[in-house]
Enzyme design. Structure first.
Site, PDB file in Angstrom:
ATOM      1  N   LYS A 161     -13.846  -4.618   4.049  1.00 22.49           N
ATOM      2  CA  LYS A 161     -14.695  -3.432   3.887  1.00 22.49           C
ATOM      3  C   LYS A 161     -16.148  -3.682   4.311  1.00 22.49           C
ATOM      4  O   LYS A 161     -16.803  -2.787   4.825  1.00 22.49           O
ATOM      5  CB  LYS A 161     -14.680  -2.974   2.430  1.00 22.49           C
ATOM      6  N   SER A 218       0.805  -1.225   0.000  1.00 22.84           N
ATOM      7  CA  SER A 218       0.000   0.000   0.000  1.00 22.84           C
ATOM      8  C   SER A 218       0.839   1.277   0.000  1.00 22.84           C
ATOM      9  O   SER A 218       1.840   1.377   0.721  1.00 22.84           O
ATOM     10  CB  SER A 218      -0.912   0.006   1.236  1.00 22.84           C
ATOM     11  N   TYR A 237      -5.850   2.816 -13.718  1.00 23.44           N
ATOM     12  CA  TYR A 237      -4.726   3.769 -13.702  1.00 23.44           C
ATOM     13  C   TYR A 237      -3.408   3.105 -14.063  1.00 23.44           C
ATOM     14  O   TYR A 237      -2.371   3.749 -14.083  1.00 23.44           O
ATOM     15  CB  TYR A 237      -4.624   4.472 -12.339  1.00 23.44           C
ATOM     16  N   GLY A 293      -7.761   7.054 -14.749  1.00 18.85           N
ATOM     17  CA  GLY A 293      -8.077   6.657 -13.371  1.00 18.85           C
ATOM     18  C   GLY A 293      -7.121   7.157 -12.302  1.00 18.85           C
ATOM     19  O   GLY A 293      -7.404   7.032 -11.111  1.00 18.85           O
ATOM     20  N   ASN A 341     -14.514   2.096   3.370  1.00 13.52           N
ATOM     21  CA  ASN A 341     -13.057   2.036   3.197  1.00 13.52           C
ATOM     22  C   ASN A 341     -12.350   3.078   4.060  1.00 13.52           C
ATOM     23  O   ASN A 341     -11.132   3.152   4.055  1.00 13.52           O
ATOM     24  CB  ASN A 341     -12.664   2.232   1.718  1.00 13.52           C
ATOM     25  N   ALA A 355     -19.850  -3.790 -12.233  1.00 16.93           N
ATOM     26  CA  ALA A 355     -20.729  -3.851 -11.070  1.00 16.93           C
ATOM     27  C   ALA A 355     -19.971  -4.379  -9.854  1.00 16.93           C
ATOM     28  O   ALA A 355     -20.555  -4.905  -8.919  1.00 16.93           O
ATOM     29  CB  ALA A 355     -21.935  -4.734 -11.376  1.00 16.93           C
ATOM     30  N   GLY A 356     -18.641  -4.221  -9.892  1.00 18.42           N
ATOM     31  CA  GLY A 356     -17.815  -4.639  -8.755  1.00 18.42           C
ATOM     32  C   GLY A 356     -17.725  -3.508  -7.733  1.00 18.42           C
ATOM     33  O   GLY A 356     -18.562  -2.600  -7.719  1.00 18.42           O
ATOM     34  N   ASP A 385     -14.438   5.832  -2.685  1.00 16.58           N
ATOM     35  CA  ASP A 385     -14.042   5.546  -4.085  1.00 16.58           C
ATOM     36  C   ASP A 385     -14.863   6.395  -5.048  1.00 16.58           C
ATOM     37  O   ASP A 385     -14.339   7.026  -5.968  1.00 16.58           O
ATOM     38  CB  ASP A 385     -14.279   4.074  -4.455  1.00 16.58           C
TER      39      ASP A 385
END
Ligand code: NAD
Length: 287
Positions: free
Chosen positions: A73, A22, A236, A257, A94, A134-135, A109
């Site tokens: 999440k 991360s 991205y 993105g 998140n 649709a995620g 997001d």
């Protein structure tokens, strides 16, 4: 470091698994230092079963806030005290912010995506939109578009396990945002997709297609692009997908993105600190 961390330093953290890759600790610690804020941000590798203990720790250590990533999440949304409107509709968060023991969960997001459109001069209010996918990312964007006043959200997804989630988003938005017309169709139906793109102001790819190793794939035929269409990608990596390059060639406003990623961080930082994220300085630090 010995001057930065002291007996009063407030803790923020990312929870989920994996978290080792991360960029969040570097991003937030850079900004805390830049703004002279007495906070430190860490990352902790935890699984879903450990989340009740994570919440005990958040309360025990009076953590200011932080982030949840996969697979934590959804469970996080059940363990917070309050949810933002988008997090409540989606059932996931998140971001969390701890205000004197009251923990609020947010999902940013979609907020980051819409903010990135806004800084590129695109207002979603009253706009007809097409969202592919649709995620997790797609659902957050669909909900935020509806909350922010888009007039239409036409969802297209392949016939896989995510399709039912699109139907469920449509149902939830019918109650929560009745003024926004939400439709769900199969991405395999090329005629329906062409009709929706012809009718749209903004087309958004929120699937994994276009992302490495699918960088040669685009889901929208370039013959559908016209100059007054805004084409946006969540992908991205690569920074400019095949869809974005083809949209640019056709003279569309094309928005990649990378900005969505940045503006999620900007929105989160403001939730944690009440301050504006030092965007230019962070971009110089990253370069
Ligand atoms: P997810 O696994 O939750 O959803 C995957 C989506 O891709 C589903 O809608 C699925 O149906 C679709 N899909 C899979 N295979 C497909 C195919 N062959 N053809 C068409 N559609 C297909 O993933 P997610 O976390 O929502 O991520 C989706 C995209 O969003 C990824 O490209 C990711 O990089 C991007 N993303 C970007 C940001 C950002 O800040 N820019 C943040 C989160 C996600």
């Amino acid at each position: 470091m010995e001057r930065r961390i002291n007996g009063h330093t407030g803790l923020l953290a990312l929870f989920g698994t994996p978290v080792g890759h991360s960029g969040s600790p570097a991003m937030y610690n850079f900004s805390f230092q830049h703004d002279g804020l007495d906070y430190a941000y860490m990352a902790f590798d935890v699984n879903v079963e450990q989340m009740p203990a994570v919440f005990d720790s958040i309360r025990l250590f009076k953590m200011r806030g932080g982030n949840f990533t996969m697979p934590c999440k959804n469970i996080a949304a059940e363990l917070v005290d309050k949810l933002s409107p988008a997090a409540e509709i989606i059932g996931a968060c998140n971001v969390f912010v701890n205000d004197d023991g009251v923990i609020t969960g947010h999902i940013t997001d979609g907020v980051g995506f819409v903010k990135n459109l806004e800084v590129n001069g695109v207002d979603v209010k009253g706009k007809k939109t097409v969202v592919l996918g649709a995620g997790g990312a797609a659902t957050a964007i669909q909900v935020q578009l509806a909350l922010d006043g888009a007039s239409e959200v036409a969802i297209f997804n392949i016939d896989d396990e995510f399709y039912a989630r699109a139907e469920s988003t449509k149902e939830k938005l019918a109650t929560r945002c009745p003024e926004c017309k939400v439709t769900v169709e199969h991405l395999e139906d090329k005629e329906a997709l062409a009709a929706a793109v012809n009718n749209a102001d903004i087309v958004i790819n929120a699937t994994i297609m276009g992302m490495k190793p699918h960088e040669d794939v685009t889901l929208i035929d370039k013959s559908l692009f016209r100059k007054d269409l805004v084409v946006a990608d969540t992908v991205y990596n690569p920074e400019k997908t095949k869809m974005i390059l083809e949209a640019e060639e056709a003279g569309c406003q094309a928005i990649g993105g990378k900005g969505m990623l940045l503006y999620q961080g900007v929105v989160n930082y403001s939730l944690f600190t009440g301050k504006d994220f030092p965007i230019e300085e962070y971009q110089k630090f990253q370069a």
